[in-house]
Every structure is written in C-alpha cells, then in structure tokens.
Design an enzyme around this catalytic site. Structure first.
Site, short mmCIF file in Angstrom:
data_model
loop_
_atom_site.label_atom_id
_atom_site.label_comp_id
_atom_site.label_asym_id
_atom_site.label_seq_id
_atom_site.Cartn_x
_atom_site.Cartn_y
_atom_site.Cartn_z
N GLY A 179 0.80 -1.01 0.02
CA GLY A 179 0.03 -0.06 0.07
C GLY A 179 0.76 1.42 0.13
O GLY A 179 0.33 2.12 -0.74
N GLU A 195 -7.43 -0.57 0.75
CA GLU A 195 -8.16 -1.57 1.66
C GLU A 195 -6.95 -2.26 2.21
O GLU A 195 -6.68 -3.31 1.63
CB GLU A 195 -9.16 -2.25 0.85
CG GLU A 195 -9.94 -3.16 1.61
CD GLU A 195 -11.11 -2.57 2.46
OE1 GLU A 195 -11.70 -3.39 3.19
OE2 GLU A 195 -11.30 -1.34 2.13
N CYS A 223 -9.40 -10.28 5.92
CA CYS A 223 -8.77 -9.05 6.37
C CYS A 223 -9.52 -8.69 7.66
O CYS A 223 -9.03 -8.06 8.53
CB CYS A 223 -8.75 -7.87 5.37
SG CYS A 223 -10.47 -7.59 4.82
#
Length: 381
Positions: free
Chosen positions: A187, A204, A238
């Site tokens: 990310g 996300e 997640c």
C-alpha cells in the site's frame, strides 16, 4: 492501453445510464453463466470448498450488483440542497461524476470478490477500468482475463495479468483513481506512486482485529461464532478476529469451548477435510508455522508444508512480545490472551494499531460503550 481507455472515456459513452446498466448486467451474467468455472478456479488456487466460495464470493457480488442496479438511477440524479440567502434566488445541487480511468489492484485471499466488487462500483460510476488481479491466485486471474472481457465493453475494460513488474509498470501511468486491496507494505508503494500524479487512492488494508470476550456473555455461543469467523477461508480474511482478549475469570471456559466448536465444525485432522481451505502457498505456510514458536498449542497445530495445510489452531501462553502478535496473522492461528480489567483490555488492544474490525462479546451495554469509545476501529460488531 491507458491512453486508449482515456480516449474512450472522453467520448462520453460511459457516462450514460444505459451503458452503466449494461455493464452491471454483463457482470451478473458472468457470475451466473460461469459459476461452475469460477468455483473450479478458486478451488484450483485454494482447494476451497465450493459452498464457501459461493457464499463469500459469488453471492456477495450478486447482492452488490443487484443493489447497484436498483439504486443506479437515484445515484445519477442531481441532488438538490439548500441555497444560502447570499446566493438566492439561485438553486443549488450536486451531481456524482465518474472520475475517468480507474486502476483496480486486487488481493489473492478472495480473488474474485476483491477484484470484482470495486470493478462493479467503478462501472456503476461510469468509469473505464484496468483490473490487475493477484498473481498469487493465478487460476482465478486467468479466468478473469479470459472470460470477463466477453461480458463487458472491451473498449472500456482491460485485465492485466502479471506480478510486481507489471504492477510497477501500471503505477508508472497516470490514473484518475486507484483502488488497492492488500498489505500495508505494498500500500505504501501504491500511495507513493499515486502521489506523483496527485491521484486519489482507496487503500483497503488489513490489521490485527481484536475480539474481546467479557465474562457476561454466553461462552459457547461466543466460541462458535469466533471459530466460524476466524477459520473461514483458513483465516485468510482481512476482518477475521486476529486474536482474542478474554476476561481471566472465564479464560479456561472459553478455551475449552473454542476447542469444542473447532472439533464440531472441522473434526479431527481437519486439514484432511474437503470443507477447509488451504493456505495460499508454501511461503505463507512456513511464515505461519514460525509464528507458533514459543507459545502453547491448545488444540490443532498440525502442519503440512508441502500441501500448504495448517489445522485450525488455538494458541495460549501468548503475550504481546510473541512473534504471533507482531504482525497481522492472516492464517488459521488464534491466540487467546487473558486480561484482568476492562482498562487493561482496552490498553492491550490499542497496542496493535487501528484494525478494520473490533468484535465485542458482552451483554453489558456500559462495557460495550466503554470499549467502542476507547478502541478505534473501522467497524464494530
């Protein structure tokens, strides 16, 4: 390719309601007509039970698409808002506009859902799209690349397969929005690349989602729900409970209930059962195996590196210096840690950062409000 998509967007056809509705209908037809191939592809990547794939991926997406089709006209309408006195007799409204060319980089743990949920949203919003599915789920990625363009406008939708090199090449291009699902490490790479173009991002990411079990709850019910949520997809979710904080007065009772629930759902030698998914690859299997060092296995614990299988495993004797507490587990290991006071539980949960989810098992409303006020999280259950 990106320039071609930008040209298609500039022509304006993706803005029309009829185009958006056709794309959503095409996406739904892909899920329905290719269901057998989808189930087979995900099983090829995960050895995942077809019922679990249908429930967590296909049905999830069908529900999402139905909602978007139902709400699309409403979302596209101008929304009137109050006009302040200084601007009267004018009228004020806002309109949701498509951004342009969107890059979707999806993760491997739910290789269909995490690819197509943001794609559906971007199509409903009238965008052109580049989809980069995860190379760690190659069978599903190949299916998306081979079949999906036949159901969507191939001029406005592209699939790019490959690994880090291909992802890096995509990030060197200018997009109007990037939607990334994956690790915090990657990310940061995505956000850094996007910053060069001032491209807005949706990141996300994961996190260590705590599950707090108070003594004022039904322990057997809590145990069943925790075991189901944790070991779905072999813990590779997640928002799965990453670890449990339990009131010390009911710690032993909870451990026994967790092992009973595990046995009832998955049975003995659960790694051999077809109702249980595998870990994605040998690298992650070895990583998870190493996290079991220095802690006590209460039940489960069998590992088969070559088959990428780790049994649903309950761990005790864990503290926050243990390797298993240093990063998001993302696998079928569930550490259980006892606490003495609510303040201590809140302090312990805060050590692992801001997770996507917080799970609280307690009938005490005051305690529920205490934890939700003290612990930041994306959502609370």
């Amino acid at each position: 390719m990106v320039q071609g998509l930008r040209q298609v967007f500039s022509e304006g056809r993706t803005r029309e309601y009829s185009w958006r509705a056709r794309q959503l209908e095409g996406l739904k037809r892909f899920l329905v007509e290719r269901e057998a191939e989808i189930l087979e592809a995900v099983a090829g990547d995960f050895s995942k039970p077809s019922e679990e794939t249908w429930f967590t991926e296909v049905h999830y997406l069908l529900s999402e698409i139905d909602l978007q089709r139902r709400m699309l006209k409403s979302w596209m309408k101008p929304h009137r808002v109050h006009t302040p006195l200084r601007y009267q007799p004018g009228r004020s409204y806002y309109v949701c506009e498509p951004k342009g060319v969107v890059l979707v980089i999806s993760a491997w743990n739910y290789p269909l859902q995490l690819a197509l949920a943001p794609v559906a949203a971007a199509l409903a919003a009238g965008n052109c799209i580049v989809l980069k599915p995860s190379e760690l789920a190659p069978v599903t990625a190949a299916l998306l690349s081979r079949r999906l363009p036949h159901y969507l406008d191939a001029d406005a939708f592209k699939v790019v397969q490959g690994g880090p090199e291909e992802t890096g090449a995509l990030l060197a291009e200018r997009f109007d929005h990037i939607f990334f699902t994956g690790s915090a490490r990657v990310g940061r790479i995505v956000a850094t690349a996007a910053a060069g173009f001032l491209t807005p991002c949706t990141l996300e990411l994961g996190g260590k989602s705590p599950c707090i079990v108070d003594r004022d709850t039904t322990i057997d019910v809590a145990a069943r729900r925790i075991v189901w949520a944790k070991f779905l997809n072999a813990g590779q979710t997640c928002i799965s409970p990453d670890y449990v904080l339990v009131d010390r007065r009911v710690e032993r009772q909870l451990l026994e209930a967790l092992c009973r629930a595990r046995e009832n759902m998955y049975g003995h030698c659960s790694g051999q059962r077809p109702s249980y998914a595998k870990v994605i690859n040998e690298h992650h299997t070895r990583r998870l195996h190493s996290l079991m060092n220095g802690v006590r296995v209460v039940c489960g614990g069998r590992v088969d590196i070559s088959r990428c299988m780790i049994e649903p495993t309950i761990l005790a004797g864990v503290d926050f210096s243990s390797p298993v507490m240093q990063e998001e587990i993302f696998g079928p290991l569930l550490p259980v840690i006892a606490y003495d006071t609510a303040d201590e539980a809140a302090e312990l949960a805060a050590r692992t950062g801001t997770p996507l989810a917080l799970y609280i098992f307690s009938r005490n409303r005051k305690l529920q409000r205490f934890f939700t006020g003290r612990i930041r999280s994306g959502s609370v259950c």
